[in-house]
Design an enzyme around this catalytic site. Structure first.
Site, PDB file in Angstrom:
ATOM      1  N   CYS A   1      -4.646 -19.390  23.651  1.00  0.00           N
ATOM      2  CA  CYS A   1      -5.843 -19.844  22.953  1.00  0.00           C
ATOM      3  C   CYS A   1      -5.413 -20.916  21.968  1.00  0.00           C
ATOM      4  CB  CYS A   1      -6.527 -18.708  22.204  1.00  0.00           C
ATOM      5  SG  CYS A   1      -7.852 -19.287  21.096  1.00  0.00           S
TER       6      CYS A   1
ATOM      7  N   CYS B   1     -10.803 -15.709  24.723  1.00  0.00           N
ATOM      8  CA  CYS B   1     -10.069 -15.268  23.547  1.00  0.00           C
ATOM      9  C   CYS B   1     -10.919 -14.261  22.774  1.00  0.00           C
ATOM     10  CB  CYS B   1      -9.753 -16.467  22.652  1.00  0.00           C
ATOM     11  SG  CYS B   1      -9.314 -16.015  20.978  1.00  0.00           S
TER      12      CYS B   1
ATOM     13  N   LYS C   1      -5.926   3.131  10.163  1.00  0.00           N
ATOM     14  CA  LYS C   1      -7.101   3.117  11.018  1.00  0.00           C
ATOM     15  C   LYS C   1      -8.352   3.517  10.253  1.00  0.00           C
ATOM     16  CE  LYS C   1      -6.208   3.444  15.891  1.00  0.00           C
ATOM     17  NZ  LYS C   1      -6.138   4.263  17.081  1.00  0.00           N
TER      18      LYS C   1
ATOM     19  N   CYS D   1      -6.189 -20.081  18.294  1.00  0.00           N
ATOM     20  CA  CYS D   1      -5.293 -19.084  17.721  1.00  0.00           C
ATOM     21  C   CYS D   1      -3.858 -19.572  17.690  1.00  0.00           C
ATOM     22  CB  CYS D   1      -5.310 -17.786  18.541  1.00  0.00           C
ATOM     23  SG  CYS D   1      -6.870 -16.917  18.514  1.00  0.00           S
TER      24      CYS D   1
ATOM     25  N   HIS E   1       0.827  -1.198   0.000  1.00  0.00           N
ATOM     26  CA  HIS E   1       0.000   0.000   0.000  1.00  0.00           C
ATOM     27  C   HIS E   1       0.868   1.257   0.000  1.00  0.00           C
ATOM     28  CE1 HIS E   1       1.048   0.205   4.222  1.00  0.00           C
ATOM     29  NE2 HIS E   1       0.379  -0.893   4.521  1.00  0.00           N
TER      30      HIS E   1
ATOM     31  N   HIS F   1       3.821   1.425   2.528  1.00  0.00           N
ATOM     32  CA  HIS F   1       5.022   0.699   2.106  1.00  0.00           C
ATOM     33  C   HIS F   1       5.749   1.496   1.025  1.00  0.00           C
ATOM     34  CE1 HIS F   1       2.330  -2.907   3.181  1.00  0.00           C
ATOM     35  NE2 HIS F   1       3.306  -2.965   4.068  1.00  0.00           N
TER      36      HIS F   1
END
Length: 514
Positions: free
Chosen positions: A133, A150, A307, A136, A25, A28
């Site tokens: 977990c 989790c 974000k 995970c 993106h 980068h």
RNA sequence: GGCGACGUAGCUCAGUUGGUGAGAGCGCUCGACUCAUAAUCGAGAGGUCGACAGUUCAAAUCUGUCCGUCGCUACCA
């Protein structure tokens, strides 16, 4: 400074290696473009440049993504790594090497470096305890848990105890402090200074030893002294910088290149590059430490692009479609001062493109070529030895060179474009289009052509393709990027007597489609 | 919570170690030119440099407090 002093100096510059699961993106691209431009500047100076980028391909996330895609991890990584390689090709990135952490050379270097740290007593076995977990296959700290479950699977976590190897990070508190506080004369540690202070803050807050191996996953570099373990992805990834210049394989090559290493990185990974990585190097007895150049974030509406979702919404490829490779490159480098966070916007790119590339540079080339065609018979005259523009060029060069040297591409381009604007002013004052053919108009146009020559060299790290077009239009042989600074920036080198060609606009103004 | 960054003209931002009347680009107004890509050149309007207090002969620049925005706090440049 003469070329004899700089010629052949080694200069290593790196980007972080990007995590293969990411889609390339603009963030980068921003990091990589800054490193690329600096690498290109150093090539102009005659330095022996080694510019490195690559991909980080280990870790649980990659292993799992491969499983979901029904692929072996390496095949999956190969496919996704290619997305970065092709993006850099699109953006005309001049990297000399592209390292993948799955390569045998890297495994060998990781094992050699961490074995040294182990032999030196900085790695020890202990147990890691935490809430785990099973789904995970990952540990969570209490704050991440949702009602004790989790956060992803909403299932109870298990308290697990795992045998791990730990890196004695705490042992390097004093050495890290000393390095970070070293005077500028010893070579900087981290620039800009604000980030050095942040790293100092991290060290002052107290360093805990860190777990650097896992037994729960297999997709990684095996620990040489205990093959049930693989190294945790960060401690393998950072070592790529050493791998690429021959660590563990070619000591002579490593010794030659390593001391001139510069890392370009974003502030989000300052902790790893400014604290953990130097400590690892100290543990392995590697000296000197690299120099870091840290930049801030691109913001969208005042917030981190990742974000707002903006980071992946606008791809580098789309921007290249709109503005061309050089248009995108220029806007990224010019609009964002290296260091602080800064606003990214489409409108900002349009402004940089239209104002600086189309109106100031491209239009200057056009109008000069036309007047040379009309009043100089299409033959570019030589500049005047004592022209006032010559002083302006010398000033601009000095400022730009200092800015490139301290990794401030936006400031370097600002100085370069000031020279171009002064040349437009000069033409307006001289009005060569009103002059009859003769020595007077020859002098004015020779001066303008000389600025185009010098500024094109100075701008070449940012807009490498466009400057070559201008270079040819004013009749010069060879390429702008093959010139050697600082000699090539000295006023008066445009020879005169060259055929100057009027061509299509180099940067047609961008008109937003409404 | 802890650590940190930032807050300068309408917009995006520069402003080394405190010191000529606070700057650039864009936008806006007026004018010039017409070689050039509706480009270029000139002039102008526009800012209590977040607020308050302090240090100093002197602060946008140092110190403190406050307000506002944002980031980091182990794998997002």
């Amino acid at each position: 400074m003469s070329s004899a002093e700089t010629s052949g100096s080694k200069f290593v510059i790196t980007t972080p290696i990007y995590y293969v699961n990411d889609v390339p993106h603009v963030g980068h691209a921003y990091t990589t473009l800054n490193a690329d431009a600096v690498a290109r500047w150093h090539r102009l100076l005659g330095d022996d440049v080694f510019f490195l980028t690559g991909t980080d391909e280990h870790g649980l996330k990659v292993q799992r993504a491969a499983e979901e895609a029904g692929l072996e991890p390496l095949d999956h990584a190969t496919r996704t790594s290619e997305r970065f390689a092709s993006t850099w090709e699109l953006l005309n990135i001049s990297n000399d090497d592209f390292i993948r952490t799955t390569e045998p050379r890297h495994h060998a270097a990781v094992q050699a470096l961490l074995q040294k740290a182990y032999d030196n007593g900085y790695i020890y076995a202990d147990t890691y305890e935490g809430d785990y977990c099973v789904s995970c296959e990952a540990y969570y700290v209490e704050d991440d848990l949702v009602d004790g479950n989790c956060p992803i699977h909403k299932r109870p976590v298990e308290h697990m105890v795992e045998d791990n190897y730990f890196f004695k990070l705490s042992a390097f508190t004093d050495q890290l402090t000393e390095w970070l506080e070293q005077p500028e004369s010893a070579g900087h540690s981290i620039r800009p200074a604000g980030y050095r202070n942040e790293a100092l803050g991290i060290v002052r807050q107290g360093l805990d030893d860190v777990s650097i191996t896992r037994t729960s996953i297999s997709w990684g570099v095996p620990v040489p002294w205990d093959t049930d373990h693989v190294f945790y992805v960060w401690y393998d990834a950072l070592i790529n910088y050493a791998t690429a210049v021959g660590f563990g394989a070619d000591q002579q090559r490593f010794d030659q290149w390593w001391p001139s290493t510069h890392h370009v990185l974003g502030k989000d990974i300052l902790r790893f590059h400014g604290v953990y990585w130097p400590a690892m190097l100290m543990a392995a007895g590697i000296d000197p430490l690299p120099q870091l150049h840290v930049h801030g974030f691109l913001l969208l509406g005042g917030e981190k692009m990742s974000k707002t979702g903006g980071l992946t919404a606008i791809t580098p490829a789309e921007l290249v479609d709109d503005f061309g490779v050089d248009g995108f490159r220029y806007a990224m480098l010019r609009n964002h001062s290296f260091g602080p966070d800064s606003d990214f916007s489409f409108e900002g790119i349009v402004e940089a493109f239209n104002t600086d590339l189309a109106n100031t540079y491209g239009n200057l080339v056009s109008r000069v070529a036309t007047v040379v065609g009309k009043n100089c018979g299409g033959v570019g005259p030589a500049p005047e030895p004592g022209a006032s523009l010559g002083e302006a060029a010398a000033t601009a060069y000095a400022e730009a060179a200092a800015a490139w040297d301290s990794v401030q591409p936006s400031a370097a381009l600002d100085a370069t474009w000031r020279l171009l604007r002064e040349t437009n002013e000069y033409l307006a004052e001289m009005e060569p289009w009103k002059m009859d053919p003769g020595p007077e108009v020859d002098a004015v146009m020779g001066n303008a052509l000389e600025v185009i020559r010098i500024a094109s060299i100075m701008a070449s790290p940012a807009i490498p393709e466009a400057v070559e077009i201008a270079w040819k239009r004013i009749g010069l042989d060879g390429q702008a990027c093959q010139q050697r600074l600082p000699e090539a920036a000295v006023w008066g080198a445009y020879p005169g007597g060259l055929s100057v060609e009027v061509g299509d606009p180099m940067f047609p103004r961008f008109k937003p489609s409404s």
